[in-house]
Design a protein around this motif. Structure first.
Motif, PDB file in Angstrom:
ATOM      1  N   GLU A 263       0.832  -1.213   0.000  1.00  0.00           N
ATOM      2  CA  GLU A 263       0.000   0.000   0.000  1.00  0.00           C
ATOM      3  C   GLU A 263       0.865   1.261   0.000  1.00  0.00           C
ATOM      4  N   THR A 264       1.905   1.280   0.819  1.00  0.00           N
ATOM      5  CA  THR A 264       2.778   2.456   0.911  1.00  0.00           C
ATOM      6  C   THR A 264       3.550   2.665  -0.384  1.00  0.00           C
ATOM      7  N   LEU A 265       4.054   1.580  -0.941  1.00  0.00           N
ATOM      8  CA  LEU A 265       4.793   1.657  -2.194  1.00  0.00           C
ATOM      9  C   LEU A 265       3.896   2.181  -3.328  1.00  0.00           C
ATOM     10  N   GLY A 266       2.690   1.652  -3.392  1.00  0.00           N
ATOM     11  CA  GLY A 266       1.741   2.102  -4.418  1.00  0.00           C
ATOM     12  C   GLY A 266       1.340   3.551  -4.235  1.00  0.00           C
ATOM     13  N   ALA A 267       1.077   3.936  -2.981  1.00  0.00           N
ATOM     14  CA  ALA A 267       0.698   5.328  -2.715  1.00  0.00           C
ATOM     15  C   ALA A 267       1.840   6.273  -3.060  1.00  0.00           C
TER      16      ALA A 267
ATOM     17  N   GLY B 143       3.890  10.324  -6.545  1.00  0.00           N
ATOM     18  CA  GLY B 143       5.171  10.851  -7.027  1.00  0.00           C
ATOM     19  C   GLY B 143       6.107  11.214  -5.899  1.00  0.00           C
ATOM     20  N   SER B 144       5.925  10.574  -4.748  1.00  0.00           N
ATOM     21  CA  SER B 144       6.742  10.872  -3.574  1.00  0.00           C
ATOM     22  C   SER B 144       7.856   9.833  -3.433  1.00  0.00           C
TER      23      SER B 144
ATOM     24  N   THR C  17       7.751   6.187  -1.426  1.00  0.00           N
ATOM     25  CA  THR C  17       8.103   5.005  -2.203  1.00  0.00           C
ATOM     26  C   THR C  17       9.251   4.250  -1.547  1.00  0.00           C
ATOM     27  N   ARG C  18      10.267   4.993  -1.065  1.00  0.00           N
ATOM     28  CA  ARG C  18      11.386   4.345  -0.379  1.00  0.00           C
ATOM     29  C   ARG C  18      10.938   3.695   0.932  1.00  0.00           C
ATOM     30  N   ALA C  19      10.014   4.334   1.635  1.00  0.00           N
ATOM     31  CA  ALA C  19       9.497   3.744   2.878  1.00  0.00           C
ATOM     32  C   ALA C  19       8.757   2.436   2.577  1.00  0.00           C
ATOM     33  N   GLY C  20       7.988   2.430   1.495  1.00  0.00           N
ATOM     34  CA  GLY C  20       7.299   1.202   1.099  1.00  0.00           C
ATOM     35  C   GLY C  20       8.267   0.106   0.711  1.00  0.00           C
ATOM     36  N   ALA C  21       9.330   0.486   0.004  1.00  0.00           N
ATOM     37  CA  ALA C  21      10.348  -0.506  -0.388  1.00  0.00           C
ATOM     38  C   ALA C  21      11.061  -1.064   0.841  1.00  0.00           C
TER      39      ALA C  21
END
Length: 103
Positions: A41-45, A50-51, A55-59
């Motif tokens: 969910e975090t990666l997709g959001a 465009g953040s 994206t890094r937090a999701g990864a």
């Protein structure tokens, strides 16, 4: 995780089998599923917004889920091996023979 414990249970030698609960580290796999869902969910959001930070937090969370999956796999395999060794010892005690060595 469940498939791995079922595989260990399903390939059990003849005789009494342990319960699924004895082979399946439920809490680890539940934590892995929760972290994985949060990571996706975090990666997709982050990608949609465009953040780069999100994206890094999701990864990073996805990497954490992978570590939990590795820990769950190790614990499941450990439990299967311990239960099989316990069964071999019990069988040896009942038959009066030396326990067979694992191959």
């Amino acid at each position: 995780g469940k498939l791995l414990s079922l595989s260990g249970w399903g390939s059990w030698p003849p005789g009494p089998r342990p319960t699924q609960r004895a082979l399946y580290p439920r809490r680890i796999w539940q934590a892995e599923a929760a972290v994985f869902a949060l990571a996706v969910e975090t990666l997709g959001a982050g990608a949609l917004a465009g953040s780069g930070t999100l994206t890094r937090a999701g990864a990073a969370a996805l990497a954490g889920a992978a570590l939990l999956a590795a820990a769950g796999t190790g614990e499941t395999l450990r439990r299967v091996l311990v239960e099989r060794a316990r069964q071999r010892r019990r069988t040896a005690e009942l038959t009066g023979r030396e326990p067979a060595r694992a191959r």
